[in-house]
Design a protein around this motif. Structure first.
Motif, short mmCIF file in Angstrom:
data_model
loop_
_atom_site.label_atom_id
_atom_site.label_comp_id
_atom_site.label_asym_id
_atom_site.label_seq_id
_atom_site.Cartn_x
_atom_site.Cartn_y
_atom_site.Cartn_z
N LEU A 1 41.31 66.41 19.64
CA LEU A 1 40.75 65.18 20.21
C LEU A 1 40.75 64.05 19.19
CD1 LEU A 1 39.23 63.92 22.66
CD2 LEU A 1 37.14 64.66 21.57
N HIS A 2 40.30 64.35 17.98
CA HIS A 2 40.25 63.33 16.94
C HIS A 2 41.65 62.95 16.44
CE1 HIS A 2 35.94 62.77 16.36
NE2 HIS A 2 35.82 64.06 16.62
N LEU A 3 42.52 63.92 16.26
CA LEU A 3 43.86 63.63 15.74
C LEU A 3 44.78 62.99 16.78
CD1 LEU A 3 44.63 66.72 13.49
CD2 LEU A 3 43.96 64.42 12.80
N SER A 4 44.42 63.11 18.04
CA SER A 4 45.27 62.51 19.08
C SER A 4 45.29 60.99 18.99
CB SER A 4 44.80 62.95 20.47
OG SER A 4 43.51 62.45 20.74
N GLN A 5 44.35 60.40 18.27
CA GLN A 5 44.38 58.95 18.06
C GLN A 5 45.59 58.54 17.23
OE1 GLN A 5 40.71 57.69 16.35
NE2 GLN A 5 39.51 58.38 18.08
N LEU A 6 46.10 59.44 16.43
CA LEU A 6 47.27 59.14 15.60
C LEU A 6 48.57 59.12 16.41
CD1 LEU A 6 46.39 61.24 12.44
CD2 LEU A 6 46.12 58.78 12.79
N ALA A 7 48.49 59.42 17.69
CA ALA A 7 49.69 59.36 18.53
C ALA A 7 50.22 57.94 18.63
CB ALA A 7 49.39 59.92 19.91
N ASN A 8 49.41 56.96 18.25
CA ASN A 8 49.88 55.56 18.24
C ASN A 8 51.07 55.36 17.31
OD1 ASN A 8 48.36 54.18 20.08
ND2 ASN A 8 46.71 53.75 18.66
N ILE A 9 51.20 56.21 16.33
CA ILE A 9 52.31 56.09 15.39
C ILE A 9 53.64 56.33 16.09
CG2 ILE A 9 53.34 57.10 13.32
CD1 ILE A 9 50.44 57.75 12.42
N ILE A 10 53.66 57.26 17.03
CA ILE A 10 54.90 57.61 17.73
C ILE A 10 55.07 56.79 19.01
CG2 ILE A 10 56.15 59.48 18.86
CD1 ILE A 10 54.63 61.38 16.94
N ILE A 11 54.04 56.80 19.86
CA ILE A 11 54.07 56.06 21.13
C ILE A 11 52.79 55.22 21.17
CG2 ILE A 11 54.14 56.25 23.63
CD1 ILE A 11 55.28 59.08 23.25
N VAL B 1 41.95 61.19 27.90
CA VAL B 1 42.32 62.23 28.86
C VAL B 1 41.80 63.59 28.41
CG1 VAL B 1 44.30 63.50 29.82
CG2 VAL B 1 44.32 61.00 29.76
N ILE B 2 41.97 63.92 27.14
CA ILE B 2 41.48 65.21 26.62
C ILE B 2 39.96 65.30 26.79
CG2 ILE B 2 41.18 66.61 24.53
CD1 ILE B 2 43.87 65.44 23.57
N LYS C 1 33.68 71.64 30.33
CA LYS C 1 33.82 73.00 29.83
C LYS C 1 33.18 73.18 28.46
CE LYS C 1 38.14 73.47 32.32
NZ LYS C 1 39.58 73.45 32.21
N ILE C 2 33.22 72.14 27.64
CA ILE C 2 32.67 72.18 26.28
C ILE C 2 31.67 71.03 26.16
CG2 ILE C 2 33.20 72.19 23.83
CD1 ILE C 2 36.11 72.89 24.59
N GLY D 1 33.79 62.84 22.29
CA GLY D 1 34.58 61.96 23.14
C GLY D 1 33.97 60.57 23.27
N LYS D 2 32.65 60.51 23.35
CA LYS D 2 31.98 59.21 23.42
C LYS D 2 32.17 58.44 22.12
CE LYS D 2 28.52 60.63 26.76
NZ LYS D 2 27.11 60.95 26.99
N MET D 3 32.12 59.13 21.00
CA MET D 3 32.34 58.46 19.71
C MET D 3 33.76 57.90 19.63
SD MET D 3 30.38 60.63 16.79
CE MET D 3 30.73 62.27 17.33
#
Length: 94
Positions: free
Chosen positions: A25-35, A45-46, A53-54, A61-63
């Motif tokens: 969840l936290h590392l998915s913010q780095l997807a900006n580098i690719i797309i 979305v995650i 469930k968790i 997620g709120k943070m």
């Protein structure tokens, strides 16, 4: 006597699977580098898919949503101030 009037869900991710989803969840913010828009869409979305469930993931997620919204506001204000200052400086130079 407790002065904590606001309910706070548990923030600790306990099992290895929960920790792995939290890391994703936290590392998915780095997807900006690719797309570029993926770093905004993927964490939300995650978070929305896994928050029921968790329960501890909901706080994370709120943070992240707060971080994304704040970043967009800061970028927008900086962009406007860039034009304000440079439009004000150009007549002084010329």
């Amino acid at each position: 006597m407790s002065f904590d009037m606001q309910y706070r869900p548990p923030m600790a991710l306990q099992t290895p699977d929960e920790k792995q989803i939290g890391l994703l969840l936290h590392l998915s913010q780095l997807a900006n580098i690719i797309i570029p828009p993926a770093g905004i869409i993927a964490p939300i979305v995650i978070w929305q898919v896994k928050k029921d469930k968790i329960p501890a993931l909901d706080a994370h997620g709120k943070m992240i949503a707060n971080w994304i919204i704040s970043s967009i506001i800061y970028w927008f204000v900086s962009f406007i101030l860039l034009f304000v200052f440079f439009i004000g400086v150009i007549p002084m130079v010329g």
